[in-house]
Write an enzyme that holds these catalytic residues in place. Structure first.
Site, PDB file in Angstrom:
ATOM      1  N   GLU A 329       0.840  -1.199   0.000  1.00  0.00           N
ATOM      2  CA  GLU A 329       0.000   0.000   0.000  1.00  0.00           C
ATOM      3  C   GLU A 329       0.882   1.259   0.000  1.00  0.00           C
ATOM      4  O   GLU A 329       0.688   2.160  -0.817  1.00  0.00           O
ATOM      5  CB  GLU A 329      -0.897  -0.014   1.236  1.00  0.00           C
ATOM      6  CG  GLU A 329      -1.778   1.203   1.397  1.00  0.00           C
ATOM      7  CD  GLU A 329      -2.514   1.204   2.728  1.00  0.00           C
ATOM      8  OE1 GLU A 329      -3.491   1.967   2.846  1.00  0.00           O
ATOM      9  OE2 GLU A 329      -2.115   0.468   3.659  1.00  0.00           O
ATOM     10  N   HIS A 330       1.812   1.330   0.946  1.00  0.00           N
ATOM     11  CA  HIS A 330       2.786   2.425   1.008  1.00  0.00           C
ATOM     12  C   HIS A 330       4.185   1.845   0.836  1.00  0.00           C
ATOM     13  O   HIS A 330       4.529   0.861   1.496  1.00  0.00           O
ATOM     14  CB  HIS A 330       2.747   3.138   2.360  1.00  0.00           C
ATOM     15  CG  HIS A 330       1.384   3.572   2.798  1.00  0.00           C
ATOM     16  ND1 HIS A 330       0.560   2.781   3.589  1.00  0.00           N
ATOM     17  CD2 HIS A 330       0.699   4.719   2.562  1.00  0.00           C
ATOM     18  CE1 HIS A 330      -0.563   3.435   3.828  1.00  0.00           C
ATOM     19  NE2 HIS A 330      -0.509   4.608   3.216  1.00  0.00           N
TER      20      HIS A 330
END
Length: 432
Positions: A329-330
């Site tokens: 996601e990040h």
């Protein structure tokens, strides 16, 4: 506190890096039966079912699903000036990047007199869900609302779980709605909120699309109702991967791993490095920083889970293979050549470069959106943005001469598919 996975001797020809770094269990199917019951109740009994479910699940007896407009105004008036200034800056930056994503309609003449126009049309009505849970995610109001507004969505409804103290969503969420001009707000949480949006109930008309993160029940409801309404994604637990070499500052890396672990026990924090020294230093920093933070218990729980690890690799090439397979996601890149390495990243929800671009700035006011694909979905999906709310429509405009020029090709292909009526739809126009 955090385990290690050593992949330095892994055979590149046979290793499955995605399987080598497991994620926390997030079994949507396990709750699907209960969510089906909730959705069916809302579909058949509307407001009565929502009131009963809210009392059962949230401990709040609702007199009205919709938040009074006065409560929105009061919340904004009472908002801490520093928080308001931060929200306004977050909105300004995100709106700027969203407006840069807008594209004008454009036409292409594929042959003389044969024009196809690409037109972007916004979704008419959207339901935005903002979770409560461990924390009132006021920033998620901004991340959901701003791109929808910039895209031109005409009708926006927002729902968030009520608090036991007031029977309304958290005051900061209401203040953000007022700041953004969203006045259709509901005090409904969980799967029943998604069902309310999808089927309509009481004052809430059904929507065309439901977006926003949530817990397992929210995710299951979105999966169940997908097709009846559009959805953005099935959001899972928060996650961060940090790709770092020996030039990285251990204290910064540890702080960033801690950032996503703060979301709770199933959140994932991953450091991928070719430096034993950095691995040791980060582990020491985690011990120090976690003990000093307010939510140390849930952070330690996340860091100690199977989904979190320090992954040792031979070099940055192998490190890139790992993070591309993991599709976080990040993704932070804290290396000597972060920009060059980032150009080789294929799979990530958002990428943060260098020591001064921490994931926390992306959560709040980088100008990027923090509603991002999780659970490896970054290998095929993008984060929320203006284009999430736009449909692409082709407008076809042919002259008689342009149609005549392609008529034989249409008839030939229609006959090849044994669909003569399709061919006649063109040829009959020239038989008069």
């Amino acid at each position: 506190m955090i385990r290690r996975i050593d992949l330095r001797d892994a055979d590149p020809a046979s290793v499955d890096y995605r399987a080598s770094v497991p994620r926390a269990e997030f079994d949507v199917e396990a709750v699907m039966h209960r969510v089906q019951e909730i959705v069916d109740a809302v579909r058949t009994r509307g407001v009565d079912a929502i009131v009963e479910l809210t009392e059962e699940l949230d401990g709040v007896r609702l007199d009205d699903l919709r938040v009074p407009s006065e409560a929105l105004v009061r919340s904004l008036e009472a908002l801490d000036p520093g928080v308001r200034a931060a929200l306004e800056e977050s909105v300004r930056r995100l709106r700027a990047t969203c407006e840069a994503d807008l594209e004008d309609d454009h036409s292409i003449e594929v042959a003389p007199g044969a024009v196809v126009t690409h037109r972007s049309v916004p979704v008419d009505r959207v339901g935005l869900y903002v979770p409560g849970g461990l924390a009132p995610l006021v920033s998620t109001v901004v991340m959901n609302v701003v791109p929808a507004q910039v895209a031109g969505v005409r009708s926006i409804a927002l729902s968030a779980p009520p608090t036991r103290e007031t029977g309304l969503p958290d005051a900061s969420i209401l203040a953000a709605c007022a700041l953004l001009g969203v006045d259709e707000v509901y005090a409904v949480g969980g799967a029943q909120a998604v069902a309310m949006f999808a089927h309509g109930a009481g004052p809430c008309r059904r929507v065309d699309m439901v977006i926003g993160p949530g817990n397992l029940y929210v995710t299951a409801a979105k999966r169940l109702l997908r097709g009846l309404v559009g959805i953005d994604s099935e959001a899972g637990p928060s996650e961060i991967a940090v790709l770092a070499d020996d030039s990285a500052e251990a204290a910064f890396v540890a702080a960033d791993l801690l950032t996503e672990a703060e979301h709770g026990g199933t959140s994932a924090a991953l450091l991928v490095t070719d430096s034993d020294v950095l691995a040791d230093d980060v582990e020491a920093e985690l011990e120090k920083q976690v003990g000093a933070t307010r939510h140390s218990a849930r952070i330690a729980d996340a860091l100690g889970g199977e989904q979190s690890a320090i992954v040792l690799v031979r070099d940055m090439d192998q490190g890139l293979d790992v993070v591309n397979a993991y599709a976080s996601e990040h993704l932070e890149i804290q290396t000597r050549d972060a920009a060059a390495l980032s150009s080789r990243v294929r799979n990530a929800g958002a990428i943060f470069l260098g020591s001064w671009s921490p994931v926390a700035v992306g959560d709040y006011c980088a100008g990027s959106n923090h509603v991002l694909p999780t659970a490896g979905c970054a290998c095929h999906s993008s984060g929320l943005g203006v284009k999430s709310f736009l449909k692409q429509v082709h407008v076809v405009d042919y002259t008689r001469e342009a149609l005549a020029a392609v008529a034989d090709h249409v008839v030939a292909l229609a006959e090849a598919e044994d669909l003569p009526g399709h061919g006649a739809g063109v040829s009959s126009r020239f038989e008069r």
